[in-house]
Design a protein around this motif. Structure first.
Motif, PDB file in Angstrom:
ATOM      1  N   VAL A  15      -1.072   8.637 -55.581  1.00  0.00           N
ATOM      2  CA  VAL A  15      -0.507   7.631 -54.866  1.00  0.00           C
ATOM      3  C   VAL A  15      -0.142   7.813 -53.191  1.00  0.00           C
ATOM      4  CG1 VAL A  15       1.331   5.893 -54.667  1.00  0.00           C
ATOM      5  CG2 VAL A  15       0.477   6.655 -56.813  1.00  0.00           C
ATOM      6  N   LEU A  16      -0.547   7.139 -52.314  1.00  0.00           N
ATOM      7  CA  LEU A  16      -0.262   7.728 -50.810  1.00  0.00           C
ATOM      8  C   LEU A  16       1.059   7.312 -50.464  1.00  0.00           C
ATOM      9  CD1 LEU A  16      -3.396   6.178 -49.105  1.00  0.00           C
ATOM     10  CD2 LEU A  16      -2.772   8.476 -49.530  1.00  0.00           C
ATOM     11  N   GLN A  17       1.929   8.362 -49.840  1.00  0.00           N
ATOM     12  CA  GLN A  17       3.253   8.013 -49.355  1.00  0.00           C
ATOM     13  C   GLN A  17       3.224   8.197 -47.915  1.00  0.00           C
ATOM     14  OE1 GLN A  17       6.396  10.688 -50.428  1.00  0.00           O
ATOM     15  NE2 GLN A  17       7.644   8.888 -50.945  1.00  0.00           N
ATOM     16  N   PRO A  18       3.113   7.119 -47.353  1.00  0.00           N
ATOM     17  CA  PRO A  18       3.031   7.134 -45.805  1.00  0.00           C
ATOM     18  C   PRO A  18       4.612   7.012 -45.233  1.00  0.00           C
ATOM     19  CG  PRO A  18       2.271   4.924 -46.466  1.00  0.00           C
ATOM     20  CD  PRO A  18       2.763   5.584 -47.654  1.00  0.00           C
ATOM     21  N   SER A  19       5.048   8.363 -45.347  1.00  0.00           N
ATOM     22  CA  SER A  19       6.256   8.387 -44.436  1.00  0.00           C
ATOM     23  C   SER A  19       6.035   8.980 -43.098  1.00  0.00           C
ATOM     24  CB  SER A  19       7.075   9.695 -45.327  1.00  0.00           C
ATOM     25  OG  SER A  19       8.394   9.506 -44.714  1.00  0.00           O
ATOM     26  N   LEU A  20       6.726   9.769 -42.460  1.00  0.00           N
ATOM     27  CA  LEU A  20       6.422  10.688 -41.114  1.00  0.00           C
ATOM     28  C   LEU A  20       4.872  10.927 -41.174  1.00  0.00           C
ATOM     29  CD1 LEU A  20       9.764  12.023 -40.330  1.00  0.00           C
ATOM     30  CD2 LEU A  20       8.684   9.943 -39.249  1.00  0.00           C
ATOM     31  N   THR A  21       4.564  11.556 -42.406  1.00  0.00           N
ATOM     32  CA  THR A  21       3.306  12.123 -42.791  1.00  0.00           C
ATOM     33  C   THR A  21       2.831  11.496 -43.889  1.00  0.00           C
ATOM     34  OG1 THR A  21       4.264  13.962 -44.046  1.00  0.00           O
ATOM     35  CG2 THR A  21       3.928  14.365 -41.574  1.00  0.00           C
ATOM     36  N   LEU A  22       1.473  11.665 -44.172  1.00  0.00           N
ATOM     37  CA  LEU A  22       0.963  10.975 -45.181  1.00  0.00           C
ATOM     38  C   LEU A  22       0.940  12.153 -46.461  1.00  0.00           C
ATOM     39  CD1 LEU A  22      -0.841   8.509 -46.230  1.00  0.00           C
ATOM     40  CD2 LEU A  22      -2.822   9.562 -45.636  1.00  0.00           C
ATOM     41  N   ARG A  23       1.793  11.738 -47.296  1.00  0.00           N
ATOM     42  CA  ARG A  23       1.939  12.666 -48.546  1.00  0.00           C
ATOM     43  C   ARG A  23       1.343  12.120 -49.840  1.00  0.00           C
ATOM     44  NH1 ARG A  23       8.050  15.237 -48.988  1.00  0.00           N
ATOM     45  NH2 ARG A  23       7.723  16.925 -47.463  1.00  0.00           N
ATOM     46  N   PRO A  24       1.266  12.959 -50.902  1.00  0.00           N
ATOM     47  CA  PRO A  24       0.524  12.432 -52.173  1.00  0.00           C
ATOM     48  C   PRO A  24       2.242  12.189 -52.871  1.00  0.00           C
ATOM     49  CG  PRO A  24       0.203  14.568 -52.071  1.00  0.00           C
ATOM     50  CD  PRO A  24       0.851  14.357 -50.693  1.00  0.00           C
ATOM     51  N   LYS A  25       2.428  11.022 -53.141  1.00  0.00           N
ATOM     52  CA  LYS A  25       3.959  10.467 -54.046  1.00  0.00           C
ATOM     53  C   LYS A  25       4.194  11.535 -54.938  1.00  0.00           C
ATOM     54  CE  LYS A  25       6.692   6.685 -55.019  1.00  0.00           C
ATOM     55  NZ  LYS A  25       6.663   5.154 -55.293  1.00  0.00           N
ATOM     56  N   TYR A  26       3.121  11.631 -55.918  1.00  0.00           N
ATOM     57  CA  TYR A  26       3.534  12.514 -57.162  1.00  0.00           C
ATOM     58  C   TYR A  26       2.931  13.856 -57.094  1.00  0.00           C
ATOM     59  CZ  TYR A  26       4.548   7.621 -58.598  1.00  0.00           C
ATOM     60  OH  TYR A  26       5.180   6.364 -58.420  1.00  0.00           O
ATOM     61  N   GLY A  27       2.592  14.457 -55.733  1.00  0.00           N
ATOM     62  CA  GLY A  27       1.906  15.516 -55.878  1.00  0.00           C
ATOM     63  C   GLY A  27       0.520  15.607 -56.117  1.00  0.00           C
ATOM     64  N   LEU A  28      -0.226  16.791 -56.400  1.00  0.00           N
ATOM     65  CA  LEU A  28      -1.478  16.706 -56.918  1.00  0.00           C
ATOM     66  C   LEU A  28      -1.783  17.815 -58.037  1.00  0.00           C
ATOM     67  CD1 LEU A  28      -3.877  15.198 -55.571  1.00  0.00           C
ATOM     68  CD2 LEU A  28      -4.713  17.293 -54.462  1.00  0.00           C
ATOM     69  N   LYS A  29      -1.848  17.446 -59.074  1.00  0.00           N
ATOM     70  CA  LYS A  29      -2.048  18.300 -60.347  1.00  0.00           C
ATOM     71  C   LYS A  29      -3.321  18.570 -60.293  1.00  0.00           C
ATOM     72  CE  LYS A  29       2.278  18.675 -61.480  1.00  0.00           C
ATOM     73  NZ  LYS A  29       2.738  18.128 -63.055  1.00  0.00           N
ATOM     74  N   MET A  30      -3.738  19.879 -60.339  1.00  0.00           N
ATOM     75  CA  MET A  30      -5.118  20.290 -60.270  1.00  0.00           C
ATOM     76  C   MET A  30      -5.131  21.537 -61.220  1.00  0.00           C
ATOM     77  SD  MET A  30      -6.562  19.705 -56.507  1.00  0.00           S
ATOM     78  CE  MET A  30      -8.198  19.086 -56.807  1.00  0.00           C
ATOM     79  N   GLN A  31      -6.526  21.533 -61.823  1.00  0.00           N
ATOM     80  CA  GLN A  31      -6.688  22.682 -62.812  1.00  0.00           C
ATOM     81  C   GLN A  31      -7.589  23.667 -61.998  1.00  0.00           C
ATOM     82  OE1 GLN A  31      -9.483  22.470 -66.069  1.00  0.00           O
ATOM     83  NE2 GLN A  31      -8.408  23.692 -67.296  1.00  0.00           N
ATOM     84  N   LEU A  32      -7.026  25.105 -61.938  1.00  0.00           N
ATOM     85  CA  LEU A  32      -7.854  26.150 -61.394  1.00  0.00           C
ATOM     86  C   LEU A  32      -8.854  26.747 -62.061  1.00  0.00           C
ATOM     87  CD1 LEU A  32      -4.552  28.089 -60.002  1.00  0.00           C
ATOM     88  CD2 LEU A  32      -5.423  26.022 -59.126  1.00  0.00           C
TER      89      LEU A  32
END
Length: 444
Positions: free
Chosen positions: A424-441
């Motif tokens: 989910v996009l979170q356009p504050s002062l910068t463009l952040r992912p609202k819930y972070g980005l969970k990824m498998q390595l």
């Protein structure tokens, strides 16, 4: 030749104007309004008149040709008041002086020396990774870039302070995510958002003033930006910068220097996970250029596809998604009279996805940047680092960092987005992912 009429635009609501729609989904509001009303349209933030411009020529008018008439607004500075009077907030002769002072830290020969630190800190992060592990890449990138900028520019190791700094910056970003905090409520009103913002500022002050005091007491000049800030003397009266002035520049560069790159890297990993063919081509280049070794500054010129991946990621997900200015005097833009005090919005998000300048604009295609494509574009069709005299002072630093981080990590890891993770996009002062980005390595 111009008309006295104001531009068309959404009607908005009585008293609050377009604030409800903007607060609900500002990216959609700007995108759909640009599509409906064209290169310039009017709207309002409650009692504040505003326009948005959506053409490179008009953006050049504001950021270059008529630049002296357009300054950062008091509302903008309210949202960034934790920065004090640093480079992002200051204006006029003071800004020019500070810019000249800070600029040497970003000269090519200086930033080339930062490359080893960037790669070394990235390798420290990779030593923590385990094959098959699921991690929040957003938090990893935030922590990594924060350590890099603190070490390279200010000569201190912030490892023990990372969580505190990040909590404080999160509070600031959350505040700015709600436009009503900036436009409707004065900063002195003791709302939960304002109180959290002030606590965050105090927390940053404790950390930064401690660093400044320790360096002043040591008297050491280690050749970094902090040493430069502490020893500079005014040409007219011979006085040095106050601790407050040093603090403002340190917090400005520490915040901006890691926040934007971390977001650029986060969205790059997201896009690569959605486009395996691009990821495969990236791995192929890294294998050819680097084999099994880590990248160096000398490799950057050979990592052409890696650079294209970064550029394309910043096109689709620009770390700074929009900027604003306010007109000091009546002027003309796009054939319309613009009154003094009007806020002018410019959005990289909108311009970077404009089909007039980018074929299949919503498609992630790093190869579009082949054959010097950027040089064929109008200057302000693609401007992830802003433009004009106030173009990001750390542009070269940030590009080098992004390329080296991407190369260091992607040469031995593939990252897969967790299928149930909400992006989910979170356009504050910068463009952040609202819930972070969970990824498998996945080790490769």
């Amino acid at each position: 030749m111009y008309t006295a009429e104001v531009p068309r635009g959404p009607k908005g609501h009585f008293i609050v104007g377009s604030l409800p729609e903007i607060s609900r989904d500002v990216l959609t509001f700007f995108t759909e309004s640009a599509r409906k009303y064209g290169d310039i349209f009017r709207f309002s933030f409650g009692p504040f008149p505003a326009i948005m411009i959506n053409h490179p020529d008009l953006i050049a008018e504001v950021l270059v040709t008529q630049q002296p008439n357009f300054v950062k607004s008091s509302v903008y500075r309210r949202g960034l008041r934790f920065l004090g009077n640093g480079l992002l907030n200051s204006e006029g002769q003071f800004w020019q002086r500070q810019r000249r002072l800070v600029q040497p830290a970003f000269h090519l020969e200086r930033i080339a020396a930062y490359a080893d630190v960037m790669v070394s800190y990235t390798n420290e992060l990779l030593e923590q990774w385990q094959n098959g592990e699921v991690r929040d890449l957003y938090q990893d990138m935030m922590s990594l870039t924060e350590k890099i900028v603190s070490k390279t520019l200010f000569g201190f190791d912030i490892r023990n302070e990372v969580s505190g700094v990040q909590r404080a910056l999160d509070a600031v970003m959350d505040f700015n995510n709600q436009l009503s905090n900036q436009y409707l409520l004065p900063s002195w009103v003791p709302t939960p958002s304002n109180l959290r913002y002030e606590r965050a500022t105090q927390q940053l002050n404790v950390i930064v003033y401690k660093i400044i005091n320790e360096r002043r007491e040591s008297g050491k000049d280690i050749g970094d930006l902090l040493s430069l800030l502490l020893r500079v003397r005014d040409e007219d009266n011979g006085t040095g910068m106050t601790d407050r002035q040093v603090r403002d520049e340190v917090i400005t560069l520490l915040s901006a220097g890691h926040e934007t790159t971390a977001n650029a890297m986060t969205w790059t990993w997201f896009l690569l996970s959605q486009h395996p063919q691009v990821q495969a081509k990236l791995h192929s280049e890294l294998k050819t250029v680097l084999s099994k070794r880590t990248p160096t500054f000398a490799d950057i010129r050979s990592l052409s596809y890696t650079e294209k991946v970064v550029m394309e990621a910043m096109r689709l997900y620009p770390p700074v998604w929009g900027i604003s200015r306010v007109s000091l005097q009546d002027c003309v833009l796009g054939g319309y009279n613009i009154k003094a005090g009007t806020t002018v919005f410019i959005s990289q998000w909108v311009m970077h996805r404009d089909s007039r300048f980018f074929e299949n604009p919503n498609v992630f295609d790093p190869d579009r940047w082949a054959n010097n494509f950027q040089k064929k574009l109008p200057t302000f069709a693609y401007f992830p680092f802003g433009g004009g005299s106030r173009i990001c002072i750390g542009k070269s630093f940030a590009m080098m960092e992004a390329i080296l981080l991407l190369a260091t990590i992607a040469r031995s890891w593939s990252l897969t987005l967790q299928p149930d993770h909400p992006v989910v996009l979170q356009p504050s002062l910068t463009l952040r992912p609202k819930y972070g980005l969970k990824m498998q390595l996945i080790k490769i």
